[in-house]
Design a protein around this motif. Structure first.
Motif, short mmCIF file in Angstrom:
data_model
loop_
_atom_site.label_atom_id
_atom_site.label_comp_id
_atom_site.label_asym_id
_atom_site.label_seq_id
_atom_site.Cartn_x
_atom_site.Cartn_y
_atom_site.Cartn_z
N LEU A 77 0.82 -1.23 -0.17
CA LEU A 77 -0.17 0.10 0.03
C LEU A 77 0.94 1.17 0.09
CD1 LEU A 77 -2.91 -0.72 2.44
CD2 LEU A 77 -2.97 -1.05 0.03
N SER A 78 1.98 1.32 0.70
CA SER A 78 2.74 2.37 0.81
C SER A 78 4.10 1.83 -0.11
CB SER A 78 3.33 2.77 2.27
OG SER A 78 4.25 3.52 2.32
N THR A 84 0.62 5.84 4.47
CA THR A 84 -0.21 6.41 3.54
C THR A 84 -1.02 7.20 4.33
OG1 THR A 84 -1.54 4.47 3.56
CG2 THR A 84 0.04 4.30 2.07
N LEU A 86 -4.24 6.78 4.50
CA LEU A 86 -5.15 5.83 4.95
C LEU A 86 -4.34 5.17 6.28
CD1 LEU A 86 -7.88 3.98 5.27
CD2 LEU A 86 -6.66 2.33 3.63
N GLN A 87 -3.09 4.90 6.31
CA GLN A 87 -2.63 4.49 7.49
C GLN A 87 -2.52 5.27 8.54
OE1 GLN A 87 0.78 3.23 5.31
NE2 GLN A 87 0.34 1.06 5.33
N LEU A 106 -7.22 -2.47 6.20
CA LEU A 106 -6.29 -1.25 5.26
C LEU A 106 -6.47 -1.67 3.93
CD1 LEU A 106 -3.17 -0.89 7.22
CD2 LEU A 106 -5.07 0.86 6.83
N THR A 107 -6.54 -3.04 3.68
CA THR A 107 -6.54 -3.41 2.40
C THR A 107 -8.14 -3.48 1.62
OG1 THR A 107 -6.57 -5.73 3.04
CG2 THR A 107 -4.72 -4.95 2.00
N SER A 109 -10.42 -1.38 3.08
CA SER A 109 -10.79 0.12 3.04
C SER A 109 -10.18 0.67 1.79
CB SER A 109 -10.40 0.76 4.23
OG SER A 109 -10.67 0.18 5.49
N HIS A 110 -8.78 0.24 1.39
CA HIS A 110 -8.12 0.83 0.37
C HIS A 110 -8.90 0.36 -1.06
CE1 HIS A 110 -4.92 2.26 -2.27
NE2 HIS A 110 -5.00 0.87 -2.97
N THR A 114 -10.70 3.45 -3.16
CA THR A 114 -10.31 3.50 -4.51
C THR A 114 -11.63 3.60 -5.56
OG1 THR A 114 -8.13 2.44 -4.03
CG2 THR A 114 -8.83 2.56 -6.52
N TYR A 152 -8.21 10.17 -1.17
CA TYR A 152 -8.60 9.01 -2.55
C TYR A 152 -9.36 10.08 -3.39
CZ TYR A 152 -6.83 4.98 -0.09
OH TYR A 152 -6.28 4.26 0.39
#
Ligand code: FES
Ligand code: FES
Length: 161
Positions: A77-78, A84, A86-87, A106-107, A109-110, A114, A152
């Motif tokens: 992610l980073s 990031t 989000l983090q 995190l994944t 939500s990412h 997105t 985002y």
């Protein structure tokens, strides 16, 4: 069997038994231990990764099914040493305690942000309802995801420009 896929922007080739899950392949063959394994039957969401843009439970997918896929794990992610947005939002809002669920949060939500950077709190709760957290009570996680939406939206605007 030989399996080839891209993980976090790098092409990899692994030798995998047909029954090996993608979660175990990532953790044990590729050393990507950020992907956590909890229930091993698709219920807890801890093992969630992004496969071809979609949030996927890697305990429910076999490594051989990933042949040719484009995979992002929490490690991907980073791209720099910095967190990031989000983090950062998770940290600022106390969206984690023990951290076991965090990679999946995190994944998931990412992938959501997105595709839907304007999602509301109900939508965040709906999408994260498949990710179990035993510590936080979820309120802080939802707040973190909502806070991260702005980053985002900016990304989406830049992509359109
Ligand atoms: Fe995959 Fe729980 S370990 S959903
Ligand atoms: Fe402990 Fe979510 S922070 S399970």
């Amino acid at each position: 069997m030989k399996v080839q896929f891209s993980v976090n922007g790098k092409s990899v080739e692994v030798e995998a038994e047909a029954r090996l899950t993608l979660a175990d392949c990532l953790r044990h063959k590729l050393g990507l231990t950020g992907t956590h394994v909890g229930c091993e039957h698709g219920v807890c969401g801890a093992c969630t990764i992004i496969v071809d843009g979609a949030a996927v439970r890697s305990c429910l997918m076999l490594a051989v099914q990933a042949d040719g896929a484009d995979i992002t794990t929490v490690e991907g992610l980073s791209h720099e040493d910095r967190l990031t947005p989000l983090q950062t939002a998770f940290r600022r809002n106390h969206g984690l305690q023990c951290g076991y669920c965090t990679p999946g949060m995190l994944t998931t939500s990412h992938a959501l942000l997105t595709n839907e950077p304007d999602c509301d709190a109900d939508r965040v709760r709906e999408v994260l309802s498949g990710n179990i957290c035993r510590c936080t009570g979820y309120v802080s996680i939802v707040e973190a995801v909502l806070e991260a939406r702005a980053a985002y939206r900016t990304d989406a605007e830049e992509d359109r420009a």
